[in-house]
Design a protein around this motif. Structure first.
Motif, PDB file in Angstrom:
ATOM      1  N   ALA A   1       0.833  -1.200   0.000  1.00 46.30           N
ATOM      2  CA  ALA A   1       0.000   0.000   0.000  1.00 46.30           C
ATOM      3  C   ALA A   1       0.870   1.254   0.000  1.00 46.30           C
ATOM      4  CB  ALA A   1      -0.936  -0.001   1.206  1.00 46.30           C
ATOM      5  N   LEU A   2       1.974   1.219   0.754  1.00 47.31           N
ATOM      6  CA  LEU A   2       2.885   2.361   0.771  1.00 47.31           C
ATOM      7  C   LEU A   2       3.497   2.601  -0.607  1.00 47.31           C
ATOM      8  CD1 LEU A   2       4.742   1.929   4.183  1.00 47.31           C
ATOM      9  CD2 LEU A   2       3.114   3.708   3.547  1.00 47.31           C
ATOM     10  N   LEU A   3       3.887   1.538  -1.287  1.00 49.50           N
ATOM     11  CA  LEU A   3       4.458   1.675  -2.629  1.00 49.50           C
ATOM     12  C   LEU A   3       3.434   2.251  -3.608  1.00 49.50           C
ATOM     13  CD1 LEU A   3       6.575  -1.590  -2.925  1.00 49.50           C
ATOM     14  CD2 LEU A   3       7.400   0.754  -2.671  1.00 49.50           C
ATOM     15  N   GLU A   4       2.185   1.829  -3.471  1.00 56.15           N
ATOM     16  CA  GLU A   4       1.135   2.366  -4.333  1.00 56.15           C
ATOM     17  C   GLU A   4       0.917   3.852  -4.054  1.00 56.15           C
ATOM     18  OE1 GLU A   4      -2.187  -0.199  -3.600  1.00 56.15           O
ATOM     19  OE2 GLU A   4      -1.392  -1.803  -4.862  1.00 56.15           O
ATOM     20  N   GLU A   5       0.942   4.222  -2.785  1.00 54.66           N
ATOM     21  CA  GLU A   5       0.784   5.635  -2.429  1.00 54.66           C
ATOM     22  C   GLU A   5       1.937   6.468  -2.968  1.00 54.66           C
ATOM     23  OE1 GLU A   5      -0.119   6.516   1.664  1.00 54.66           O
ATOM     24  OE2 GLU A   5      -1.372   4.723   1.822  1.00 54.66           O
ATOM     25  N   ILE A   6       3.139   5.940  -2.895  1.00 62.43           N
ATOM     26  CA  ILE A   6       4.311   6.647  -3.420  1.00 62.43           C
ATOM     27  C   ILE A   6       4.165   6.845  -4.929  1.00 62.43           C
ATOM     28  CG2 ILE A   6       6.784   6.429  -3.897  1.00 62.43           C
ATOM     29  CD1 ILE A   6       7.042   5.138  -1.113  1.00 62.43           C
ATOM     30  N   SER A   7       3.668   5.837  -5.609  1.00 66.63           N
ATOM     31  CA  SER A   7       3.456   5.940  -7.050  1.00 66.63           C
ATOM     32  C   SER A   7       2.445   7.035  -7.382  1.00 66.63           C
ATOM     33  CB  SER A   7       2.978   4.594  -7.597  1.00 66.63           C
ATOM     34  OG  SER A   7       2.725   4.682  -8.971  1.00 66.63           O
ATOM     35  N   VAL A   8       1.376   7.122  -6.610  1.00 71.91           N
ATOM     36  CA  VAL A   8       0.358   8.153  -6.826  1.00 71.91           C
ATOM     37  C   VAL A   8       0.950   9.534  -6.566  1.00 71.91           C
ATOM     38  CG1 VAL A   8      -1.815   9.092  -5.949  1.00 71.91           C
ATOM     39  CG2 VAL A   8      -1.600   6.638  -6.349  1.00 71.91           C
ATOM     40  N   VAL A   9       1.706   9.672  -5.500  1.00 72.57           N
ATOM     41  CA  VAL A   9       2.334  10.959  -5.170  1.00 72.57           C
ATOM     42  C   VAL A   9       3.307  11.362  -6.277  1.00 72.57           C
ATOM     43  CG1 VAL A   9       3.911  12.113  -3.559  1.00 72.57           C
ATOM     44  CG2 VAL A   9       2.026  10.720  -2.686  1.00 72.57           C
TER      45      VAL A   9
END
Length: 106
Positions: free
Chosen positions: A16-24
């Motif tokens: 989930a953190l990696l996905e959030e980083i991708s969105v950011v």
């Protein structure tokens, strides 16, 4: 091997953190592109204003003016140039996306 809980919080879930980083990262790139476009448009506007001001100054300089009027015209030219520089400094800041120019002082 340690297993993840069934419903971990986003802070605990590396995926989930990696996905959030991708969105950011995507949002950051979009903002950089928008900022670059704004900068280009602002630079073109400043250039057009300077050209118009230069034409106005030429017309004023060609007209017979009293010494007092000439002094006022020079002060107006410097004041306008300083205001344009201030605007350029406010809008044209450096960022990770690109480097921005700063207007020259009068």
């Amino acid at each position: 091997m340690k297993s993840l809980p069934d419903d971990p919080a986003a802070e605990e879930n590396p995926i989930a953190l990696l996905e959030e980083i991708s969105v950011v990262k995507s949002r950051y790139k979009l903002l950089c592109m928008q900022l670059e476009q704004i900068y280009i448009e602002q630079r073109e506007s400043v250039k057009a204003i300077r050209a118009a001001l230069g034409d106005t100054v030429k017309v004023v300089q060609c007209s017979p003016l009293s010494e007092e009027e000439q002094t006022a015209a020079q002060q107006l030219t410097c004041q306008t140039a300083e205001e344009m520089e201030s605007l350029a400094e406010e809008v044209g800041f450096a960022s990770d996306c690109s480097q921005f120019e700063v207007a020259q002082k009068c």
